[in-house]
Design an enzyme around this catalytic site. Structure first.
Site, mmCIF file in Angstrom:
data_model
loop_
_atom_site.group_PDB
_atom_site.id
_atom_site.type_symbol
_atom_site.label_atom_id
_atom_site.label_comp_id
_atom_site.label_asym_id
_atom_site.label_seq_id
_atom_site.Cartn_x
_atom_site.Cartn_y
_atom_site.Cartn_z
ATOM 1 N N GLY A 241 -20.686 -1.025 -19.484
ATOM 2 C CA GLY A 241 -20.968 0.150 -20.305
ATOM 3 C C GLY A 241 -22.221 0.918 -19.987
ATOM 4 N N GLU A 275 -20.249 -7.092 -17.230
ATOM 5 C CA GLU A 275 -19.052 -6.464 -16.640
ATOM 6 C C GLU A 275 -19.286 -5.001 -16.287
ATOM 7 O OE1 GLU A 275 -16.210 -6.724 -19.826
ATOM 8 O OE2 GLU A 275 -15.872 -8.871 -19.612
ATOM 9 N N ARG A 278 -18.881 1.519 -13.920
ATOM 10 C CA ARG A 278 -19.467 2.802 -13.537
ATOM 11 C C ARG A 278 -20.834 2.662 -12.855
ATOM 12 N NH1 ARG A 278 -18.209 7.455 -16.404
ATOM 13 N NH2 ARG A 278 -17.517 6.078 -18.078
ATOM 14 N N ARG A 314 -11.863 13.369 -14.587
ATOM 15 C CA ARG A 314 -12.919 13.204 -15.594
ATOM 16 C C ARG A 314 -13.297 14.490 -16.328
ATOM 17 N NH1 ARG A 314 -17.468 11.918 -14.828
ATOM 18 N NH2 ARG A 314 -17.750 10.707 -16.719
ATOM 19 N N TYR A 318 -12.444 13.908 -20.188
ATOM 20 C CA TYR A 318 -13.610 13.555 -21.004
ATOM 21 C C TYR A 318 -14.572 14.724 -21.196
ATOM 22 C CZ TYR A 318 -12.178 8.921 -19.206
ATOM 23 O OH TYR A 318 -11.490 7.803 -18.835
ATOM 24 N N CYS A 344 -1.361 23.458 -11.751
ATOM 25 C CA CYS A 344 -0.913 24.396 -12.771
ATOM 26 C C CYS A 344 -1.249 23.903 -14.171
ATOM 27 C CB CYS A 344 0.571 24.653 -12.595
ATOM 28 S SG CYS A 344 0.888 25.372 -10.981
ATOM 29 N N GLU A 345 -2.536 23.850 -14.462
ATOM 30 C CA GLU A 345 -3.071 23.473 -15.774
ATOM 31 C C GLU A 345 -4.403 24.187 -15.919
ATOM 32 O OE1 GLU A 345 -1.922 21.099 -18.013
ATOM 33 O OE2 GLU A 345 -0.296 20.276 -16.789
ATOM 34 N N TYR A 372 -14.142 5.946 -11.690
ATOM 35 C CA TYR A 372 -13.097 6.641 -12.444
ATOM 36 C C TYR A 372 -12.706 7.952 -11.745
ATOM 37 C CZ TYR A 372 -14.714 3.120 -15.681
ATOM 38 O OH TYR A 372 -15.072 1.916 -16.220
HETATM 39 C C1 LIG Z 1 -14.027 -0.406 -18.629
HETATM 40 C C2 LIG Z 1 -14.548 -1.758 -18.969
HETATM 41 C C3 LIG Z 1 -15.750 -2.207 -18.414
HETATM 42 C C4 LIG Z 1 -16.620 -1.367 -17.531
HETATM 43 O O1 LIG Z 1 -17.159 -0.284 -18.200
HETATM 44 P P1 LIG Z 1 -18.255 0.642 -17.479
HETATM 45 O O2 LIG Z 1 -18.636 1.600 -18.510
HETATM 46 O O3 LIG Z 1 -17.584 1.280 -16.319
HETATM 47 O O4 LIG Z 1 -19.371 -0.237 -17.056
HETATM 48 C C5 LIG Z 1 -16.166 -3.500 -18.720
HETATM 49 N N1 LIG Z 1 -15.430 -4.297 -19.528
HETATM 50 C C6 LIG Z 1 -14.262 -3.887 -20.086
HETATM 51 C C7 LIG Z 1 -13.518 -4.808 -20.958
HETATM 52 C C8 LIG Z 1 -13.792 -2.614 -19.815
HETATM 53 O O5 LIG Z 1 -12.635 -2.211 -20.376
#
Ligand SMILES: *Cc1c(COP(=O)(O)O)cnc(C)c1O
Length: 421
Positions: A241, A275, A278, A314, A318, A344-345, A372
Protein backbone atom coordinates in the site's frame (compact mmCIF):
# COMPACT_ATOMS: atom_id res chain seq x y z
CA UNK A 1 10.81 16.56 -12.55
CA UNK A 2 12.51 13.21 -12.74
CA UNK A 3 10.79 10.19 -11.26
CA UNK A 4 13.72 7.92 -10.84
CA UNK A 5 17.50 8.14 -10.91
CA UNK A 6 17.28 5.74 -13.80
CA UNK A 7 15.22 7.78 -16.27
CA UNK A 8 17.20 10.93 -16.98
CA UNK A 9 17.81 13.40 -19.78
CA UNK A 10 21.26 13.53 -21.36
CA UNK A 11 21.71 16.31 -23.90
CA UNK A 12 17.91 16.65 -23.86
CA UNK A 13 17.42 12.98 -24.83
CA UNK A 14 15.60 10.75 -22.36
CA UNK A 15 17.58 7.71 -21.29
CA UNK A 16 16.50 4.59 -19.49
CA UNK A 17 19.68 3.85 -17.53
CA UNK A 18 22.28 4.17 -20.32
CA UNK A 19 19.91 3.33 -23.17
CA UNK A 20 18.43 5.99 -25.43
CA UNK A 21 14.64 5.76 -25.23
CA UNK A 22 14.33 6.98 -28.84
CA UNK A 23 16.60 4.11 -29.92
CA UNK A 24 14.45 1.62 -28.01
CA UNK A 25 11.31 2.99 -29.66
CA UNK A 26 12.94 2.76 -33.09
CA UNK A 27 13.96 -0.83 -32.48
CA UNK A 28 10.83 -2.20 -30.77
CA UNK A 29 8.11 0.18 -31.91
CA UNK A 30 5.48 1.96 -29.83
CA UNK A 31 3.58 1.83 -27.56
CA UNK A 32 6.42 0.37 -25.53
CA UNK A 33 6.89 -0.33 -21.84
CA UNK A 34 10.46 0.14 -20.64
CA UNK A 35 11.59 -1.04 -17.20
CA UNK A 36 14.84 -0.29 -15.40
CA UNK A 37 16.37 -3.31 -13.71
CA UNK A 38 18.54 -1.13 -11.47
CA UNK A 39 15.47 0.75 -10.34
CA UNK A 40 13.60 -2.49 -9.54
CA UNK A 41 16.58 -3.83 -7.60
CA UNK A 42 17.02 -0.56 -5.75
CA UNK A 43 13.37 -0.44 -4.71
CA UNK A 44 13.47 -4.00 -3.43
CA UNK A 45 16.69 -3.42 -1.48
CA UNK A 46 15.27 -0.27 0.10
CA UNK A 47 12.67 -2.47 1.79
CA UNK A 48 14.87 -5.47 2.41
CA UNK A 49 17.91 -3.63 3.78
CA UNK A 50 16.01 -1.30 6.09
CA UNK A 51 13.84 -3.90 7.78
CA UNK A 52 16.21 -5.40 10.31
CA UNK A 53 13.93 -7.89 12.04
CA UNK A 54 13.12 -11.35 10.63
CA UNK A 55 11.05 -10.64 7.54
CA UNK A 56 10.06 -11.48 4.00
CA UNK A 57 9.21 -8.94 1.29
CA UNK A 58 6.33 -10.53 -0.65
CA UNK A 59 6.03 -8.67 -3.95
CA UNK A 60 2.35 -8.14 -4.91
CA UNK A 61 2.32 -9.82 -8.31
CA UNK A 62 -0.72 -7.99 -9.67
CA UNK A 63 1.17 -4.68 -9.87
CA UNK A 64 3.34 -6.05 -12.69
CA UNK A 65 3.16 -9.76 -13.36
CA UNK A 66 5.58 -10.01 -16.28
CA UNK A 67 7.73 -13.13 -15.93
CA UNK A 68 11.02 -11.25 -16.14
CA UNK A 69 9.96 -8.96 -13.31
CA UNK A 70 8.95 -11.94 -11.18
CA UNK A 71 12.20 -13.70 -12.07
CA UNK A 72 14.20 -10.66 -10.96
CA UNK A 73 12.24 -10.41 -7.70
CA UNK A 74 12.80 -14.11 -7.02
CA UNK A 75 16.55 -13.68 -7.63
CA UNK A 76 16.59 -10.92 -5.01
CA UNK A 77 15.01 -13.22 -2.43
CA UNK A 78 11.47 -11.90 -2.63
CA UNK A 79 8.39 -13.84 -1.70
CA UNK A 80 5.14 -13.15 -3.52
CA UNK A 81 1.61 -12.05 -2.72
CA UNK A 82 -0.80 -13.61 -5.20
CA UNK A 83 -4.55 -13.34 -5.79
CA UNK A 84 -5.15 -16.18 -8.27
CA UNK A 85 -3.81 -19.50 -9.43
CA UNK A 86 -2.72 -17.76 -12.61
CA UNK A 87 -0.40 -15.59 -10.55
CA UNK A 88 0.92 -18.63 -8.66
CA UNK A 89 1.62 -20.36 -11.97
CA UNK A 90 3.46 -17.26 -13.17
CA UNK A 91 5.61 -17.20 -10.04
CA UNK A 92 6.54 -20.85 -10.56
CA UNK A 93 7.14 -20.31 -14.29
CA UNK A 94 9.51 -17.46 -13.42
CA UNK A 95 11.49 -19.65 -11.01
CA UNK A 96 9.92 -18.32 -7.80
CA UNK A 97 9.53 -20.53 -4.73
CA UNK A 98 5.88 -21.40 -3.91
CA UNK A 99 7.02 -21.87 -0.32
CA UNK A 100 7.38 -18.07 -0.19
CA UNK A 101 3.92 -17.30 -1.53
CA UNK A 102 0.99 -15.82 0.39
CA UNK A 103 -2.40 -16.13 -1.23
CA UNK A 104 -4.87 -13.23 -0.79
CA UNK A 105 -8.24 -12.49 -2.42
CA UNK A 106 -11.91 -12.88 -1.55
CA UNK A 107 -12.91 -15.43 -4.20
CA UNK A 108 -10.57 -18.42 -4.00
CA UNK A 109 -12.08 -21.34 -5.93
CA UNK A 110 -11.83 -24.93 -4.74
CA UNK A 111 -9.45 -25.90 -7.57
CA UNK A 112 -7.28 -22.88 -6.78
CA UNK A 113 -7.03 -23.89 -3.12
CA UNK A 114 -6.11 -27.44 -4.11
CA UNK A 115 -3.42 -26.28 -6.53
CA UNK A 116 -1.96 -23.90 -3.93
CA UNK A 117 -1.85 -26.74 -1.35
CA UNK A 118 -0.19 -29.07 -3.86
CA UNK A 119 2.45 -26.41 -4.48
CA UNK A 120 3.04 -25.95 -0.74
CA UNK A 121 2.46 -22.22 -0.42
CA UNK A 122 3.51 -20.36 2.72
CA UNK A 123 0.08 -19.13 3.80
CA UNK A 124 -3.53 -18.53 2.80
CA UNK A 125 -4.81 -15.10 3.75
CA UNK A 126 -8.41 -16.00 4.57
CA UNK A 127 -11.00 -13.34 3.78
CA UNK A 128 -14.25 -14.89 5.10
CA UNK A 129 -15.81 -17.62 7.26
CA UNK A 130 -17.04 -19.70 4.29
CA UNK A 131 -13.57 -19.54 2.73
CA UNK A 132 -12.05 -20.93 5.94
CA UNK A 133 -14.52 -23.84 5.89
CA UNK A 134 -13.72 -24.52 2.25
CA UNK A 135 -9.96 -24.52 2.81
CA UNK A 136 -10.46 -26.95 5.69
CA UNK A 137 -12.53 -29.29 3.50
CA UNK A 138 -10.12 -29.23 0.59
CA UNK A 139 -7.05 -29.69 2.79
CA UNK A 140 -8.66 -32.53 4.75
CA UNK A 141 -9.67 -34.33 1.57
CA UNK A 142 -6.03 -34.18 0.45
CA UNK A 143 -4.64 -35.26 3.81
CA UNK A 144 -2.90 -31.89 3.93
CA UNK A 145 -2.68 -29.06 6.45
CA UNK A 146 -3.29 -25.53 5.22
CA UNK A 147 -1.34 -22.71 6.89
CA UNK A 148 -3.70 -19.77 7.34
CA UNK A 149 -3.83 -16.17 8.47
CA UNK A 150 -7.08 -14.24 8.76
CA UNK A 151 -7.15 -10.99 6.82
CA UNK A 152 -8.33 -8.44 9.33
CA UNK A 153 -10.18 -5.36 8.22
CA UNK A 154 -9.19 -2.77 10.85
CA UNK A 155 -11.60 -0.09 9.59
CA UNK A 156 -8.81 2.37 8.90
CA UNK A 157 -9.21 5.06 6.25
CA UNK A 158 -6.19 4.92 3.92
CA UNK A 159 -7.17 8.37 2.54
CA UNK A 160 -6.70 7.27 -1.03
CA UNK A 161 -8.96 6.83 -4.08
CA UNK A 162 -12.14 4.87 -3.14
CA UNK A 163 -11.39 2.17 -5.73
CA UNK A 164 -8.10 1.38 -4.01
CA UNK A 165 -9.33 1.57 -0.40
CA UNK A 166 -9.70 -1.91 1.03
CA UNK A 167 -9.56 -1.56 4.81
CA UNK A 168 -12.82 0.21 5.54
CA UNK A 169 -15.82 -1.50 7.09
CA UNK A 170 -17.80 -1.08 3.88
CA UNK A 171 -15.16 -2.81 1.69
CA UNK A 172 -15.42 -6.42 0.56
CA UNK A 173 -11.98 -7.33 1.92
CA UNK A 174 -11.06 -9.13 5.12
CA UNK A 175 -13.20 -9.44 8.25
CA UNK A 176 -13.77 -6.97 11.09
CA UNK A 177 -11.66 -7.43 14.21
CA UNK A 178 -14.34 -9.01 16.43
CA UNK A 179 -15.32 -11.44 13.70
CA UNK A 180 -11.65 -12.23 13.14
CA UNK A 181 -11.30 -13.47 16.73
CA UNK A 182 -14.27 -15.74 16.17
CA UNK A 183 -12.71 -16.99 12.92
CA UNK A 184 -9.44 -17.77 14.71
CA UNK A 185 -11.36 -19.75 17.34
CA UNK A 186 -13.10 -21.70 14.58
CA UNK A 187 -9.79 -22.22 12.75
CA UNK A 188 -8.39 -23.78 15.92
CA UNK A 189 -10.98 -26.54 15.88
CA UNK A 190 -11.19 -27.24 12.12
CA UNK A 191 -9.33 -30.19 10.60
CA UNK A 192 -6.69 -29.48 7.97
CA UNK A 193 -6.00 -25.97 9.27
CA UNK A 194 -2.98 -24.54 11.05
CA UNK A 195 -3.06 -20.94 12.20
CA UNK A 196 0.31 -19.39 11.35
CA UNK A 197 -0.32 -15.69 10.89
CA UNK A 198 -2.33 -12.49 11.03
CA UNK A 199 -2.85 -10.48 7.87
CA UNK A 200 -4.00 -7.03 6.85
CA UNK A 201 -3.93 -4.81 3.73
CA UNK A 202 -5.83 -1.55 3.88
CA UNK A 203 -5.35 0.09 0.50
CA UNK A 204 -3.01 1.49 -2.06
CA UNK A 205 -1.11 4.68 -2.92
CA UNK A 206 -0.83 5.81 0.71
CA UNK A 207 1.46 8.80 0.94
CA UNK A 208 2.00 8.73 4.72
CA UNK A 209 2.50 5.89 7.15
CA UNK A 210 -0.25 7.11 9.51
CA UNK A 211 -2.97 4.72 8.35
CA UNK A 212 -0.46 1.84 8.05
CA UNK A 213 0.80 2.33 11.61
CA UNK A 214 -2.76 2.63 12.89
CA UNK A 215 -3.65 -0.71 11.30
CA UNK A 216 -0.44 -2.17 12.68
CA UNK A 217 -1.53 -1.43 16.24
CA UNK A 218 -4.62 -3.56 15.69
CA UNK A 219 -2.46 -6.43 14.45
CA UNK A 220 -0.05 -6.17 17.38
CA UNK A 221 -2.92 -6.26 19.88
CA UNK A 222 -4.38 -9.28 18.13
CA UNK A 223 -1.05 -11.08 18.10
CA UNK A 224 -0.82 -10.64 21.87
CA UNK A 225 -4.27 -12.13 22.40
CA UNK A 226 -3.97 -14.98 19.89
CA UNK A 227 -0.52 -16.31 20.79
CA UNK A 228 -1.61 -18.52 23.67
CA UNK A 229 -4.29 -20.41 21.76
CA UNK A 230 -2.34 -20.68 18.51
CA UNK A 231 1.15 -22.06 19.18
CA UNK A 232 2.07 -22.10 15.46
CA UNK A 233 1.47 -18.37 15.05
CA UNK A 234 4.75 -17.20 13.54
CA UNK A 235 4.15 -14.20 11.30
CA UNK A 236 2.48 -10.84 10.96
CA UNK A 237 1.62 -9.78 7.40
CA UNK A 238 1.13 -6.02 7.25
CA UNK A 239 0.19 -5.85 3.56
CA UNK A 240 1.36 -3.38 0.95
CA UNK A 241 0.00 0.00 0.00
CA UNK A 242 2.89 2.44 0.18
CA UNK A 243 2.44 5.09 -2.49
CA UNK A 244 4.85 6.60 -4.99
CA UNK A 245 5.38 10.10 -6.30
CA UNK A 246 3.35 10.57 -9.46
CA UNK A 247 3.42 14.32 -9.13
CA UNK A 248 4.12 16.20 -5.89
CA UNK A 249 2.81 13.74 -3.29
CA UNK A 250 6.05 13.81 -1.35
CA UNK A 251 5.46 10.21 -0.35
CA UNK A 252 7.16 8.75 2.67
CA UNK A 253 10.03 6.49 1.62
CA UNK A 254 10.05 2.73 2.03
CA UNK A 255 13.23 3.15 4.07
CA UNK A 256 11.50 5.44 6.58
CA UNK A 257 8.47 3.15 6.75
CA UNK A 258 10.63 0.08 7.40
CA UNK A 259 12.63 2.00 9.99
CA UNK A 260 9.44 2.71 11.93
CA UNK A 261 8.61 -1.01 11.93
CA UNK A 262 11.95 -2.05 13.39
CA UNK A 263 11.40 -0.56 16.80
CA UNK A 264 7.68 -1.26 17.01
CA UNK A 265 7.88 -4.95 16.08
CA UNK A 266 11.28 -6.10 17.33
CA UNK A 267 10.01 -7.50 20.63
CA UNK A 268 7.09 -9.35 19.10
CA UNK A 269 9.09 -12.42 18.10
CA UNK A 270 7.18 -12.85 14.85
CA UNK A 271 8.39 -12.80 11.25
CA UNK A 272 7.11 -9.69 9.50
CA UNK A 273 5.75 -9.93 5.97
CA UNK A 274 5.29 -6.86 3.76
CA UNK A 275 3.39 -7.01 0.45
CA UNK A 276 4.50 -4.00 -1.62
CA UNK A 277 3.45 -3.77 -5.23
CA UNK A 278 3.35 -0.25 -6.62
CA UNK A 279 6.30 1.02 -4.58
CA UNK A 280 8.58 -1.71 -5.99
CA UNK A 281 7.75 -1.33 -9.67
CA UNK A 282 5.82 1.91 -10.27
CA UNK A 283 8.66 4.32 -10.85
CA UNK A 284 10.81 1.62 -12.44
CA UNK A 285 8.76 1.76 -15.63
CA UNK A 286 7.76 4.18 -18.38
CA UNK A 287 5.34 3.99 -21.27
CA UNK A 288 6.68 5.32 -24.57
CA UNK A 289 4.21 6.45 -27.20
CA UNK A 290 4.27 8.28 -30.53
CA UNK A 291 2.17 11.31 -31.43
CA UNK A 292 0.08 10.43 -34.49
CA UNK A 293 -1.70 13.75 -34.87
CA UNK A 294 -2.04 17.09 -33.25
CA UNK A 295 -5.72 17.92 -33.55
CA UNK A 296 -7.31 21.31 -33.00
CA UNK A 297 -10.17 21.18 -30.52
CA UNK A 298 -12.88 23.64 -29.56
CA UNK A 299 -11.53 24.15 -26.04
CA UNK A 300 -8.18 22.40 -26.00
CA UNK A 301 -5.90 20.83 -28.57
CA UNK A 302 -5.35 17.10 -28.60
CA UNK A 303 -2.14 15.19 -28.96
CA UNK A 304 -3.48 11.92 -30.34
CA UNK A 305 -0.98 9.20 -29.43
CA UNK A 306 -0.66 5.50 -30.24
CA UNK A 307 -1.09 4.33 -26.61
CA UNK A 308 -4.63 4.06 -25.32
CA UNK A 309 -6.54 3.15 -22.22
CA UNK A 310 -6.14 -0.49 -23.21
CA UNK A 311 -2.40 -0.02 -22.61
CA UNK A 312 -2.71 2.19 -19.51
CA UNK A 313 -6.08 2.42 -17.79
CA UNK A 314 -5.10 4.26 -14.60
CA UNK A 315 -6.14 7.76 -15.73
CA UNK A 316 -9.55 6.47 -16.84
CA UNK A 317 -10.17 4.11 -13.93
CA UNK A 318 -8.77 6.06 -10.99
CA UNK A 319 -8.64 9.58 -12.36
CA UNK A 320 -4.92 9.16 -11.86
CA UNK A 321 -2.55 11.98 -12.81
CA UNK A 322 0.64 10.73 -14.45
CA UNK A 323 3.50 12.86 -15.72
CA UNK A 324 4.00 13.11 -19.48
CA UNK A 325 7.05 14.58 -21.18
CA UNK A 326 8.74 14.58 -24.56
CA UNK A 327 11.44 11.97 -25.16
CA UNK A 328 13.50 14.68 -26.88
CA UNK A 329 13.40 18.09 -25.22
CA UNK A 330 13.44 21.31 -27.16
CA UNK A 331 12.28 19.76 -30.43
CA UNK A 332 8.79 21.27 -30.57
CA UNK A 333 6.90 24.34 -29.36
CA UNK A 334 5.02 24.21 -26.08
CA UNK A 335 1.33 23.66 -26.58
CA UNK A 336 -1.62 23.41 -24.21
CA UNK A 337 -3.18 20.05 -24.99
CA UNK A 338 -4.72 16.83 -23.75
CA UNK A 339 -2.91 13.60 -24.54
CA UNK A 340 -5.50 11.13 -25.81
CA UNK A 341 -5.43 7.65 -27.29
CA UNK A 342 -7.07 6.19 -30.40
CA UNK A 343 -9.81 4.31 -28.51
CA UNK A 344 -13.49 5.08 -28.97
CA UNK A 345 -14.13 6.29 -25.41
CA UNK A 346 -13.98 9.80 -24.01
CA UNK A 347 -12.20 8.34 -20.98
CA UNK A 348 -9.34 7.32 -23.23
CA UNK A 349 -6.61 9.72 -22.20
CA UNK A 350 -3.12 9.58 -20.72
CA UNK A 351 -3.32 13.13 -19.41
CA UNK A 352 -5.60 16.17 -19.65
CA UNK A 353 -4.73 19.86 -19.94
CA UNK A 354 -0.96 19.69 -20.11
CA UNK A 355 1.65 22.16 -21.26
CA UNK A 356 3.74 20.00 -23.53
CA UNK A 357 6.36 20.30 -26.23
CA UNK A 358 4.60 18.32 -28.88
CA UNK A 359 4.34 17.84 -32.62
CA UNK A 360 3.14 15.00 -34.83
CA UNK A 361 5.66 12.19 -35.12
CA UNK A 362 7.39 12.97 -31.80
CA UNK A 363 7.77 10.50 -28.99
CA UNK A 364 6.22 11.15 -25.59
CA UNK A 365 6.82 9.31 -22.35
CA UNK A 366 4.44 8.66 -19.49
CA UNK A 367 6.34 8.23 -16.24
CA UNK A 368 5.49 6.04 -13.23
CA UNK A 369 3.98 3.42 -15.54
CA UNK A 370 5.63 0.31 -14.09
CA UNK A 371 2.76 -0.56 -11.73
CA UNK A 372 -0.82 -1.35 -12.78
CA UNK A 373 0.14 -0.53 -16.37
CA UNK A 374 0.83 -3.53 -18.54
CA UNK A 375 -0.75 -5.88 -15.96
CA UNK A 376 -4.12 -4.11 -16.43
CA UNK A 377 -3.83 -3.87 -20.20
CA UNK A 378 -6.37 -5.42 -22.54
CA UNK A 379 -7.19 -5.93 -26.20
CA UNK A 380 -10.12 -3.48 -26.19
CA UNK A 381 -10.77 -2.05 -29.66
CA UNK A 382 -8.86 -5.11 -30.94
CA UNK A 383 -5.50 -3.57 -30.19
CA UNK A 384 -2.56 -5.95 -29.80
CA UNK A 385 -0.88 -5.37 -26.47
CA UNK A 386 2.40 -3.47 -26.24
CA UNK A 387 5.91 -4.87 -26.11
CA UNK A 388 7.98 -4.71 -22.91
CA UNK A 389 11.72 -4.13 -22.62
CA UNK A 390 14.03 -4.32 -19.60
CA UNK A 391 17.18 -2.22 -19.56
CA UNK A 392 20.26 -2.67 -17.36
CA UNK A 393 23.09 -0.21 -17.86
CA UNK A 394 23.62 -0.04 -21.61
CA UNK A 395 22.04 -3.47 -22.12
CA UNK A 396 18.46 -3.95 -23.19
CA UNK A 397 16.35 -7.05 -23.52
CA UNK A 398 12.90 -7.65 -24.92
CA UNK A 399 10.86 -9.38 -22.19
CA UNK A 400 7.55 -9.52 -24.05
CA UNK A 401 7.13 -9.24 -27.76
CA UNK A 402 4.40 -7.09 -29.21
CA UNK A 403 1.21 -9.06 -29.81
CA UNK A 404 0.36 -9.81 -33.42
CA UNK A 405 -3.01 -9.63 -35.14
CA UNK A 406 -3.22 -13.45 -34.95
CA UNK A 407 -2.93 -13.17 -31.17
CA UNK A 408 -6.17 -11.20 -31.13
CA UNK A 409 -8.29 -14.23 -32.09
CA UNK A 410 -6.00 -17.01 -30.86
CA UNK A 411 -8.71 -18.60 -28.69
CA UNK A 412 -11.70 -17.89 -30.89
CA UNK A 413 -13.66 -20.42 -32.94
CA UNK A 414 -15.81 -19.62 -35.96
CA UNK A 415 -19.29 -21.12 -36.10
CA UNK A 416 -19.50 -24.33 -38.07
CA UNK A 417 -21.91 -24.48 -40.98
CA UNK A 418 -21.97 -20.74 -41.63
CA UNK A 419 -20.31 -19.60 -44.83
CA UNK A 420 -19.67 -16.21 -46.28
CA UNK A 421 -22.74 -14.78 -47.98
C1 LIG B 1 -2.85 -4.95 -4.32
C2 LIG B 1 -2.40 -5.61 -3.06
C3 LIG B 1 -1.13 -5.35 -2.54
C4 LIG B 1 -0.18 -4.36 -3.14
O1 LIG B 1 -0.65 -3.06 -3.06
P1 LIG B 1 0.29 -1.83 -3.48
O2 LIG B 1 -0.50 -0.65 -3.18
O3 LIG B 1 0.56 -1.98 -4.94
O4 LIG B 1 1.54 -1.93 -2.68
C5 LIG B 1 -0.74 -6.03 -1.40
N1 LIG B 1 -1.57 -6.92 -0.80
C6 LIG B 1 -2.81 -7.20 -1.28
C7 LIG B 1 -3.65 -8.18 -0.57
C8 LIG B 1 -3.25 -6.55 -2.42
O5 LIG B 1 -4.49 -6.82 -2.88
Amino acid sequence: MEYSDHFTYRQDELHAEDCSVADLAAKYGTPLYVYSRSSLEGAFREYDDNLRIPHRICYAVKANSSLAVLQLMASLGAGFDIVSVGELARVIQAGGDPGRVVYSGVGKREDEIRFALEQGIYCFNVESAPELERISQVASSMGATAPVAVRVNPNVDPKTHPYISTGLKKNKFGVPVEEAYELYRRAGELPGIRVTGIDCHIGSQMTTTGPLMEALETLVTMAGRLKADHPHLDHLDIGGGLGINYRDENCVSAAAYMESLNSRLASLGLTVLVEPGRSLVGNAGILVTRVEYVKKGAETDFAVVDAGMNDMIRPALYEAWMAIAPVRRGAAPVRHCSVVGPICESGDFLGLDRELEVKAGDLLVQFSAGAYGFSMSSNYNSRPRAAEVMVYGDQEQLIRSRETLDDLWRHEILLSGVSAG
